[in-house]
Scaffold this motif. Structure first.
Motif, short mmCIF file in Angstrom:
data_model
loop_
_atom_site.label_atom_id
_atom_site.label_comp_id
_atom_site.label_asym_id
_atom_site.label_seq_id
_atom_site.Cartn_x
_atom_site.Cartn_y
_atom_site.Cartn_z
N SER A 28 0.84 -1.19 0.00
CA SER A 28 0.00 0.00 0.00
C SER A 28 0.88 1.25 0.00
CB SER A 28 -0.91 0.01 1.23
OG SER A 28 -0.14 0.13 2.43
N ASP A 29 0.30 2.37 -0.41
CA ASP A 29 1.05 3.63 -0.46
C ASP A 29 1.57 4.01 0.93
OD1 ASP A 29 0.53 3.76 -3.13
OD2 ASP A 29 -1.18 5.14 -2.95
N LEU A 30 0.72 3.79 1.95
CA LEU A 30 1.11 4.15 3.31
C LEU A 30 2.27 3.27 3.78
CD1 LEU A 30 0.65 5.80 5.85
CD2 LEU A 30 -1.08 4.12 6.56
N LEU A 31 2.18 1.98 3.52
CA LEU A 31 3.25 1.06 3.92
C LEU A 31 4.53 1.37 3.16
CD1 LEU A 31 4.22 -1.38 5.51
CD2 LEU A 31 3.29 -2.85 3.71
N TYR A 32 4.39 1.70 1.89
CA TYR A 32 5.55 2.04 1.06
C TYR A 32 6.26 3.27 1.61
CZ TYR A 32 8.19 2.50 -3.31
OH TYR A 32 9.19 2.57 -4.24
N GLU A 33 5.48 4.27 1.99
CA GLU A 33 6.05 5.49 2.55
C GLU A 33 6.67 5.24 3.92
OE1 GLU A 33 4.76 10.05 3.85
OE2 GLU A 33 3.39 8.80 2.65
N ASP A 34 5.99 4.48 4.77
CA ASP A 34 6.52 4.18 6.11
C ASP A 34 7.83 3.40 6.02
OD1 ASP A 34 4.41 5.45 7.30
OD2 ASP A 34 3.27 3.63 7.71
N THR A 35 7.90 2.46 5.10
CA THR A 35 9.13 1.67 4.94
C THR A 35 10.27 2.54 4.45
OG1 THR A 35 7.78 -0.28 4.39
CG2 THR A 35 10.11 -0.38 3.85
N SER A 36 9.98 3.43 3.51
CA SER A 36 11.00 4.33 2.99
C SER A 36 11.49 5.30 4.07
CB SER A 36 10.45 5.13 1.80
OG SER A 36 10.03 4.26 0.76
N ARG A 37 10.55 5.82 4.88
CA ARG A 37 10.92 6.73 5.96
C ARG A 37 11.76 5.99 7.02
NH1 ARG A 37 8.86 11.59 7.23
NH2 ARG A 37 7.12 11.28 5.77
N GLU A 38 11.40 4.75 7.28
CA GLU A 38 12.16 3.95 8.24
C GLU A 38 13.60 3.76 7.76
OE1 GLU A 38 11.94 -0.52 10.30
OE2 GLU A 38 10.29 0.23 9.07
N PHE A 39 13.76 3.59 6.46
CA PHE A 39 15.10 3.44 5.89
C PHE A 39 15.93 4.71 6.09
CE2 PHE A 39 17.86 4.05 2.13
CZ PHE A 39 18.77 3.04 2.40
N LEU A 40 15.31 5.87 5.87
CA LEU A 40 16.04 7.13 6.07
C LEU A 40 16.46 7.30 7.52
CD1 LEU A 40 14.15 9.75 3.88
CD2 LEU A 40 15.98 8.21 3.27
N ASP A 41 15.60 6.92 8.43
CA ASP A 41 15.94 7.00 9.85
C ASP A 41 17.12 6.09 10.19
OD1 ASP A 41 13.92 8.82 10.32
OD2 ASP A 41 12.45 7.30 10.89
N LEU A 42 17.16 4.94 9.57
CA LEU A 42 18.27 4.01 9.80
C LEU A 42 19.59 4.58 9.29
CD1 LEU A 42 16.73 0.52 8.95
CD2 LEU A 42 17.75 1.20 11.12
N ILE A 43 19.54 5.25 8.15
CA ILE A 43 20.75 5.86 7.59
C ILE A 43 21.31 6.89 8.55
CG2 ILE A 43 21.63 7.34 5.75
CD1 ILE A 43 19.69 5.99 3.86
N VAL A 44 20.43 7.74 9.05
CA VAL A 44 20.87 8.78 10.00
C VAL A 44 21.41 8.13 11.27
CG1 VAL A 44 20.10 10.72 11.41
CG2 VAL A 44 19.24 10.45 9.07
N ALA A 45 20.73 7.13 11.79
CA ALA A 45 21.16 6.45 13.01
C ALA A 45 22.51 5.78 12.81
CB ALA A 45 20.12 5.43 13.45
N ASN A 46 22.76 5.27 11.61
CA ASN A 46 24.02 4.58 11.32
C ASN A 46 25.20 5.54 11.43
OD1 ASN A 46 25.86 2.60 10.46
ND2 ASN A 46 25.58 3.17 8.32
N VAL A 47 25.01 6.75 10.95
CA VAL A 47 26.11 7.71 10.95
C VAL A 47 26.23 8.44 12.27
CG1 VAL A 47 27.09 9.72 9.80
CG2 VAL A 47 25.87 8.00 8.46
N LEU A 48 25.10 8.90 12.80
CA LEU A 48 25.14 9.66 14.04
C LEU A 48 25.31 8.76 15.26
CD1 LEU A 48 22.31 12.30 13.40
CD2 LEU A 48 24.78 12.51 13.00
N GLY A 49 24.94 7.51 15.10
CA GLY A 49 25.06 6.57 16.22
C GLY A 49 23.78 6.53 17.03
N SER A 50 23.24 5.33 17.19
CA SER A 50 22.01 5.17 17.97
C SER A 50 22.33 5.28 19.45
CB SER A 50 21.38 3.81 17.66
OG SER A 50 20.20 3.63 18.40
N LYS A 51 21.60 6.12 20.15
CA LYS A 51 21.90 6.38 21.56
C LYS A 51 21.70 5.14 22.43
CE LYS A 51 20.75 11.31 21.32
NZ LYS A 51 19.88 12.40 21.85
N ASP A 52 20.73 4.32 22.05
CA ASP A 52 20.47 3.13 22.88
C ASP A 52 21.19 1.89 22.36
OD1 ASP A 52 19.08 2.73 20.58
OD2 ASP A 52 17.12 2.49 21.52
N GLY A 53 22.02 2.08 21.33
CA GLY A 53 22.81 0.96 20.82
C GLY A 53 21.99 -0.11 20.12
N SER A 54 20.81 0.27 19.64
CA SER A 54 19.91 -0.73 19.06
C SER A 54 19.91 -0.69 17.53
CB SER A 54 18.48 -0.49 19.57
OG SER A 54 18.03 0.81 19.19
#
Length: 277
Positions: A37-63
């Motif tokens: 679905s469009d909503l799932l497609y957008e949520d998955t894409s947004r989740e990917f962008l968040d992972l990219i940022v977390a990868n570089v900046l470092g996840s505070k909780d180490g998760s």
């Protein structure tokens, strides 16, 4: 430098997400869009962008690793191919770099080739992390599916006391033949079968190898006190067996499951009779 890339993505997330989704939607396999679905497609894409940022900046909780594994499994479950995932990474990198140049993030003190070199290094590292996680999740999924298929590929079903049936569907290779043999021996002992019907109605080809495995299986169950019966022999299969010179003298054969069941009942001193009203 890498932190600058991550901060830029975080700050311009909505803009980058919009352009990236437009690009990937235009290039996506229709089958992917059909089940997503469009909503799932957008949520998955947004989740990917968040992972990219977390990868570089470092996840505070180490998760981060746990989140990445969950994301990779989600993508695999959605049926997104590795080609689609890698193409998405390349397109995303191009969109980010183009927008950074457009906004003048790369100042004149840094040559374009130097900036692009750093960006490529960052993108390659991110590419490797995501693809490896995807590959691991895919291997786990395939392993689970293979185990499930093996469990369903050669079931032995008790029908009556002393009579069992093993329906076979699809091509029989060496690995599957070994599984058939194991399930057959374990099943006839477990269910105390006197007769076992091996149904090959759904087997498209019976060649020398398949026939050899069937003969071996029949001999094996005979050693544990059970009679094997080969049912579902179609005319073309019978012709193939004759042309190959395969001897099935020690195996009882019938053309249909109905005839096989009638013989099995007779061998165990039973029969099916119509009840008078």
């Amino acid at each position: 430098m890498y932190r600058d890339f991550a901060n830029f993505i975080h700050t311009n997330k909505d803009l980058l997400l919009s352009r990236w989704m437009e690009e990937m939607t235009a290039q996506a396999d229709p089958a992917i869009l059909l089940v997503t679905s469009d909503l799932l497609y957008e949520d998955t894409s947004r989740e990917f962008l968040d992972l990219i940022v977390a990868n570089v900046l470092g996840s505070k909780d180490g998760s981060f690793n746990e989140k990445l594994d969950d994301f990779a499994q989600k993508v695999v479950d959605l049926g997104w191919s590795v080609h689609f995932v890698t193409k998405g990474l390349r397109n995303f990198g191009l969109i980010v770099y183009t927008e950074m140049k457009k906004q003048g993030v790369f100042n004149m003190a840094n040559a374009d080739d130097d900036a692009y070199y750093h960006f490529e290094n960052w993108l390659s590292a991110m590419y490797s992390v995501v693809v490896n996680a995807y590959a691991d999740s895919w291997e786990k999924t395939v392993s689970v599916q293979k185990t499930a298929l093996q469990e369903l590929s050669a079931p032995l079903l008790p029908i009556f006391d002393g009579i069992s049936v093993m329906p076979l569907i699809g091509t029989i290779d060496t690995e599957r033949a070994k599984l058939i043999m194991e399930n057959l021996l374990i099943g006839v002992v477990k269910h105390r079968s006197d007769v076992v019907l091996i149904d090959i109605t759904g087997v498209p080809i019976v060649d020398t190898m398949v026939a050899h495995h069937i003969i071996q299986a029949s001999d094996a169950v005979r050693l544990v006190g059970c009679q094997a019966m080969l049912v579902g022999i179609r005319p073309e299969i019978a012709q193939t067996i004759v042309n190959l010179g395969i001897e099935l003298d020690q195996v009882i054969t019938t053309s249909t499951m109905k005839k096989g069941m009638e013989k099995a009942l007779a061998m165990t001193h039973r029969e099916i009779v119509e009840k008078e009203e």
